[in-house]
Enzyme design. Structure first.
Site, PDB file in Angstrom:
ATOM      1  N   ASP A 135      51.471  42.738  32.571  1.00  0.00           N
ATOM      2  CA  ASP A 135      50.081  43.147  33.017  1.00  0.00           C
ATOM      3  C   ASP A 135      49.499  43.913  34.782  1.00  0.00           C
ATOM      4  OD1 ASP A 135      50.033  42.230  29.976  1.00  0.00           O
ATOM      5  OD2 ASP A 135      49.466  40.370  30.567  1.00  0.00           O
ATOM      6  N   LYS A 136      48.586  44.517  34.026  1.00  0.00           N
ATOM      7  CA  LYS A 136      47.467  44.724  35.321  1.00  0.00           C
ATOM      8  C   LYS A 136      47.369  43.644  37.089  1.00  0.00           C
ATOM      9  CE  LYS A 136      43.130  46.567  37.385  1.00  0.00           C
ATOM     10  NZ  LYS A 136      41.257  47.257  37.516  1.00  0.00           N
TER      11      LYS A 136
END
Length: 315
Positions: A137-138
């Protein structure tokens, strides 16, 4: 770009199989779908003749494979400082910082890890997803695998699917866990909010193992091992158990503050604006040599500072 030609004789043990089935056994470095595409493109000759994927073979034929790499990634290369944990002709291991999106998408066409990888190694444009084998995830930090050849990509994707790659994470969750355990709960799209994932009866199997590293007054430092790799798996599983990760704005609830917490701890907890999750270790067989490898990424500074604040609170 043409790859190295490969010529093999069909063993008698494969007699009667479809051509695409036989090729998958003879050339395991490539996926069956890619081999089938090469057959359809005329890049595979059997005794000098083109055949269809469904044609049967007799055994003893000479197969000439002329693989051709295609440009399958159209993102633009961009200069980017990459934290390379490991690099060789077959494999890259990247330590991803928080805030870096892995793949371009709606709202993030540029400035992604993929853009940086294409600048660092232009040949990755010939691989699916620029060779990126899995994603983070970011706002999750830590280790990512990137294949540099078709053979490595096929081997790593297969190893990941067969659960032969060990992935360990460091996380800080809300609440005090009494001990380690396993969360075995299927994950799928949230029935109402389709941008989120959730534990749902008709979801895909998802298994997360965890052990307690440190307990604090209102939080727990855990070591997490993934058996499966569903989207947001660790975040969803811990939130479902009512132990959401610190800083998780999507799956977390109200911030947990221990009674009488110091101003420093309150500031540390409120100031931690991403999920407290770090992919710290990868163990796998090297896709080219088969040698067992283990890679580690140190904890990022913000997570180290959070743990230091929590430790000071119980000192």
């Amino acid at each position: 770009m043409a790859l190295d030609k490969d010529i093999k004789t069909v063993p008698d043990s494969l007699a009667g199989l479809r051509l695409d089935q036989a090729l998958a056994k003879m050339f395991p470095d490539y996926s069956r779908s890619r081999l089938k595409a090469w057959v359809l493109d005329g890049a595979v000759l059997v005794d000098g003749e083109a055949m269809r994927p469904r044609d049967r073979i007799d055994g003893g034929e000479e197969v000439e494979l002329n693989p051709v790499a295609e440009t399958v990634v159209e993102s633009k290369p961009e200069p980017m400082r990459l934290d390379l944990i490991h690099e060789d002709e077959s494999l890259l291991v990247i330590n991803k910082p928080a805030g870096l999106v892995v793949h371009p998408g709606a709202g993030n066409p540029y400035g992604t890890l993929m853009n940086g990888l294409l600048h660092h190694a232009p040949e990755l444009a010939e691989l699916p997803r620029a060779g990126i084998v899995h994603r983070l995830d970011k706002e999750t930090t830590g280790l990512l695998l990137v294949a540099r050849t078709l053979q490595s990509h096929t081997a790593l994707v297969r190893a990941l699917a067969e659960r032969e790659i060990s992935r360990r994470y460091t996380a800080v969750c809300q609440g005090v866990l009494t001990g380690g355990g396993t969360i075995d709960a299927p994950i799928g799209r949230h029935p109402v909010d389709r941008t989120r994932m959730s534990v749902v009866d008709d979801g895909k199997p998802a298994v997360t193992h965890y052990t307690v590293v440190e307990r604090f007054r209102a939080h727990t430092h855990v070591d997490v091992a993934l058996e499966t790799g569903r989207t947001h798996q660790i975040r969803v599983h811990f939130a479902w158990r009512r132990h959401a990760l610190v800083g998780d704005s999507v799956y977390g609830g109200r911030l947990a503050l221990p009674g009488g917490a110091s101003e420093g701890l309150v500031e540390s907890l409120r100031g931690f604006r991403r999920q407290a999750l770090h992919a710290r270790e990868l163990s796998l067989a090297h896709p080219a040599s088969g040698v067992q490898c283990r890679f580690e990424a140190p904890l990022p500074a913000d997570l180290e500072a959070l743990l230091a604040a929590l430790r000071e609170d119980v000192a």
